[in-house]
Design a protein around this motif. Sequence first.
Motif, PDB file in Angstrom:
ATOM      1  N   GLU A   4       6.965 -44.881  60.998  1.00  0.00           N
ATOM      2  CA  GLU A   4       7.326 -44.772  59.552  1.00  0.00           C
ATOM      3  C   GLU A   4       8.079 -43.576  59.191  1.00  0.00           C
ATOM      4  O   GLU A   4       8.011 -42.622  59.755  1.00  0.00           O
ATOM      5  CB  GLU A   4       5.945 -44.573  58.709  1.00  0.00           C
ATOM      6  N   LEU A   5       8.962 -43.766  58.271  1.00  0.00           N
ATOM      7  CA  LEU A   5       9.773 -42.558  57.692  1.00  0.00           C
ATOM      8  C   LEU A   5       9.815 -42.221  56.682  1.00  0.00           C
ATOM      9  O   LEU A   5       9.507 -43.156  55.664  1.00  0.00           O
ATOM     10  CB  LEU A   5      11.542 -42.892  57.984  1.00  0.00           C
ATOM     11  N   ASN A   6       9.200 -41.229  56.118  1.00  0.00           N
ATOM     12  CA  ASN A   6       8.882 -40.540  54.640  1.00  0.00           C
ATOM     13  C   ASN A   6      10.022 -39.752  54.364  1.00  0.00           C
ATOM     14  O   ASN A   6      10.478 -38.789  54.873  1.00  0.00           O
ATOM     15  CB  ASN A   6       7.499 -39.647  54.814  1.00  0.00           C
ATOM     16  N   LEU A   7      10.374 -40.214  53.177  1.00  0.00           N
ATOM     17  CA  LEU A   7      11.264 -39.359  52.343  1.00  0.00           C
ATOM     18  C   LEU A   7      10.786 -39.000  51.016  1.00  0.00           C
ATOM     19  O   LEU A   7      10.304 -39.843  50.361  1.00  0.00           O
ATOM     20  CB  LEU A   7      12.491 -40.436  51.964  1.00  0.00           C
ATOM     21  N   SER A   8      10.781 -37.724  50.654  1.00  0.00           N
ATOM     22  CA  SER A   8      10.213 -37.160  49.535  1.00  0.00           C
ATOM     23  C   SER A   8      11.102 -36.514  48.709  1.00  0.00           C
ATOM     24  O   SER A   8      12.332 -36.014  49.273  1.00  0.00           O
ATOM     25  CB  SER A   8       9.034 -36.067  50.051  1.00  0.00           C
ATOM     26  N   SER A   9      10.936 -36.149  47.604  1.00  0.00           N
ATOM     27  CA  SER A   9      11.578 -35.282  46.625  1.00  0.00           C
ATOM     28  C   SER A   9      13.146 -35.938  46.546  1.00  0.00           C
ATOM     29  O   SER A   9      14.171 -35.378  46.662  1.00  0.00           O
ATOM     30  CB  SER A   9      11.743 -33.842  46.831  1.00  0.00           C
ATOM     31  N   LEU A  10      13.262 -37.314  46.335  1.00  0.00           N
ATOM     32  CA  LEU A  10      14.502 -38.156  46.674  1.00  0.00           C
ATOM     33  C   LEU A  10      15.494 -37.368  45.556  1.00  0.00           C
ATOM     34  O   LEU A  10      15.256 -37.249  44.400  1.00  0.00           O
ATOM     35  CB  LEU A  10      14.081 -39.680  46.447  1.00  0.00           C
ATOM     36  N   GLU A  11      16.587 -37.589  46.301  1.00  0.00           N
ATOM     37  CA  GLU A  11      18.109 -37.227  45.307  1.00  0.00           C
ATOM     38  C   GLU A  11      18.696 -38.296  45.379  1.00  0.00           C
ATOM     39  O   GLU A  11      18.772 -39.241  46.255  1.00  0.00           O
ATOM     40  CB  GLU A  11      18.395 -35.812  45.998  1.00  0.00           C
ATOM     41  N   LEU A  12      19.842 -38.430  44.494  1.00  0.00           N
ATOM     42  CA  LEU A  12      20.773 -39.624  44.397  1.00  0.00           C
ATOM     43  C   LEU A  12      21.440 -39.952  45.679  1.00  0.00           C
ATOM     44  O   LEU A  12      21.598 -40.861  46.158  1.00  0.00           O
ATOM     45  CB  LEU A  12      21.770 -39.264  43.094  1.00  0.00           C
ATOM     46  N   GLY A  13      21.734 -38.768  46.224  1.00  0.00           N
ATOM     47  CA  GLY A  13      22.271 -38.590  47.570  1.00  0.00           C
ATOM     48  C   GLY A  13      21.606 -39.422  48.593  1.00  0.00           C
ATOM     49  O   GLY A  13      22.128 -39.654  49.832  1.00  0.00           O
ATOM     50  N   ASP A  14      20.496 -39.613  48.386  1.00  0.00           N
ATOM     51  CA  ASP A  14      19.639 -40.276  49.618  1.00  0.00           C
ATOM     52  C   ASP A  14      19.709 -41.682  49.844  1.00  0.00           C
ATOM     53  O   ASP A  14      19.042 -42.223  50.618  1.00  0.00           O
ATOM     54  CB  ASP A  14      18.211 -39.894  49.285  1.00  0.00           C
ATOM     55  N   SER A  15      20.557 -42.235  48.573  1.00  0.00           N
ATOM     56  CA  SER A  15      20.687 -43.619  48.544  1.00  0.00           C
ATOM     57  C   SER A  15      21.734 -44.087  49.645  1.00  0.00           C
ATOM     58  O   SER A  15      22.501 -43.529  50.068  1.00  0.00           O
ATOM     59  CB  SER A  15      21.591 -43.895  47.248  1.00  0.00           C
ATOM     60  N   ALA A  16      20.977 -45.093  50.448  1.00  0.00           N
ATOM     61  CA  ALA A  16      21.710 -45.486  51.836  1.00  0.00           C
ATOM     62  C   ALA A  16      20.914 -46.485  52.312  1.00  0.00           C
ATOM     63  O   ALA A  16      19.980 -47.060  52.023  1.00  0.00           O
ATOM     64  CB  ALA A  16      21.799 -44.016  52.794  1.00  0.00           C
ATOM     65  N   LEU A  17      21.337 -47.056  53.489  1.00  0.00           N
ATOM     66  CA  LEU A  17      20.780 -47.915  54.455  1.00  0.00           C
ATOM     67  C   LEU A  17      20.214 -47.262  55.363  1.00  0.00           C
ATOM     68  O   LEU A  17      20.822 -46.313  56.214  1.00  0.00           O
ATOM     69  CB  LEU A  17      21.997 -48.796  55.029  1.00  0.00           C
ATOM     70  N   TYR A  18      18.690 -47.420  55.732  1.00  0.00           N
ATOM     71  CA  TYR A  18      18.230 -46.687  56.731  1.00  0.00           C
ATOM     72  C   TYR A  18      17.914 -47.756  57.768  1.00  0.00           C
ATOM     73  O   TYR A  18      16.938 -48.878  57.323  1.00  0.00           O
ATOM     74  CB  TYR A  18      16.819 -46.216  56.283  1.00  0.00           C
ATOM     75  N   PHE A  19      18.163 -47.498  58.907  1.00  0.00           N
ATOM     76  CA  PHE A  19      18.118 -48.409  60.302  1.00  0.00           C
ATOM     77  C   PHE A  19      17.098 -47.825  61.013  1.00  0.00           C
ATOM     78  O   PHE A  19      17.128 -46.620  61.260  1.00  0.00           O
ATOM     79  CB  PHE A  19      19.455 -48.625  60.805  1.00  0.00           C
ATOM     80  N   CYS A  20      16.198 -48.514  61.757  1.00  0.00           N
ATOM     81  CA  CYS A  20      15.483 -48.463  62.655  1.00  0.00           C
ATOM     82  C   CYS A  20      16.146 -48.942  63.892  1.00  0.00           C
ATOM     83  O   CYS A  20      16.394 -49.983  63.897  1.00  0.00           O
ATOM     84  CB  CYS A  20      13.908 -48.634  62.411  1.00  0.00           C
ATOM     85  N   ALA A  21      15.847 -48.547  65.183  1.00  0.00           N
ATOM     86  CA  ALA A  21      16.378 -49.148  66.424  1.00  0.00           C
ATOM     87  C   ALA A  21      15.260 -48.686  67.328  1.00  0.00           C
ATOM     88  O   ALA A  21      14.509 -47.671  67.295  1.00  0.00           O
ATOM     89  CB  ALA A  21      17.920 -48.521  67.002  1.00  0.00           C
ATOM     90  N   SER A  22      15.221 -49.745  68.449  1.00  0.00           N
ATOM     91  CA  SER A  22      14.252 -49.599  69.485  1.00  0.00           C
ATOM     92  C   SER A  22      14.867 -49.818  70.863  1.00  0.00           C
ATOM     93  O   SER A  22      16.067 -50.360  71.030  1.00  0.00           O
ATOM     94  CB  SER A  22      13.022 -50.090  69.304  1.00  0.00           C
ATOM     95  N   SER A  23      14.459 -49.035  72.011  1.00  0.00           N
ATOM     96  CA  SER A  23      14.867 -49.277  73.195  1.00  0.00           C
ATOM     97  C   SER A  23      13.868 -48.914  74.175  1.00  0.00           C
ATOM     98  O   SER A  23      12.653 -48.495  73.931  1.00  0.00           O
ATOM     99  CB  SER A  23      16.062 -48.488  73.507  1.00  0.00           C
ATOM    100  N   LEU A  24      14.039 -49.460  75.504  1.00  0.00           N
ATOM    101  CA  LEU A  24      12.924 -49.315  76.455  1.00  0.00           C
ATOM    102  C   LEU A  24      12.982 -47.988  76.920  1.00  0.00           C
ATOM    103  O   LEU A  24      13.877 -46.963  76.287  1.00  0.00           O
ATOM    104  CB  LEU A  24      13.427 -50.108  77.833  1.00  0.00           C
ATOM    105  N   PRO A  25      12.173 -47.516  77.845  1.00  0.00           N
ATOM    106  CA  PRO A  25      12.010 -45.926  78.130  1.00  0.00           C
ATOM    107  C   PRO A  25      13.028 -45.297  78.379  1.00  0.00           C
ATOM    108  O   PRO A  25      14.253 -45.752  78.909  1.00  0.00           O
ATOM    109  CB  PRO A  25      11.216 -45.939  79.571  1.00  0.00           C
TER     110      PRO A  25
END
Lengths: 109, 115
Positions: free
Chosen positions: B75-96
């Motif tokens: 989980e990614l927690n974003l607090s005290s949000l500002e206009l500049g936080d508007s964006a696409l947030y990607f999660c990625a995964s990989s092996l070890p």
Amino acid sequence: GQNIDQPTEMTATEGAIVQINCTYQTSGFNGLFWYQQHAGEAPTFLSYNVLDGLEEKGRFSSFLSRSKGYSYLLLKELQMKDSASYLCAVRDGNYQLIWGAGTKLIIKP
Amino acid sequence: DSGVTQTPKHLITATGQRVTLRCSPRSGDLSVYWYQQSLDQGLQFLIQYYNGEERAKGNILERFSAQQFPDLHSELNLSSLELGDSALYFCASSLPGEGEDYEQYFGPGTRLTVT
């Protein structure tokens, strides 16, 4: 500091060939990746180079020269669906991935 | 389909608010990465977790935090949000991670709009 440079934007014609260059300066090197990203979508893996030379995968090829800190992605027989951003990323000496800003490729009929 | 899932797909919220973005990695992947991508900008690496532990930190603001749970979702927690936080947030995964030459698989992203 660590740096990856790619052209911001390139234009090519459908059916032609285009080469997208990437130069890098990183603290150590443990491989270079190319990803494709269509607008508003997730990046998808295209190729990986860790040794010098050319890796070919269908219409796409990627080249690496470690001594020159240089790579290119070659796209042949361009199709309209190849219009996308192409991201170069280098894994540094700490195995962290450093990303370039991407090259937006526009394909014209 | 990369096998990485992210929820929600879209999120609209007001300045000053707090939101939580969720990511489930591909089955078997131990590393999770979070990225921010503002309009027409490159990917900005935020943070990486490996098997529940923080592995690397990028340009993550103090208002942002993340964690990876025992079942490996993150989980990614974003607090005290500002206009500049508007964006696409990607999660990625990989092996070890260390020493392994595996590519990252990206989820479809969460589009955050702060009004």
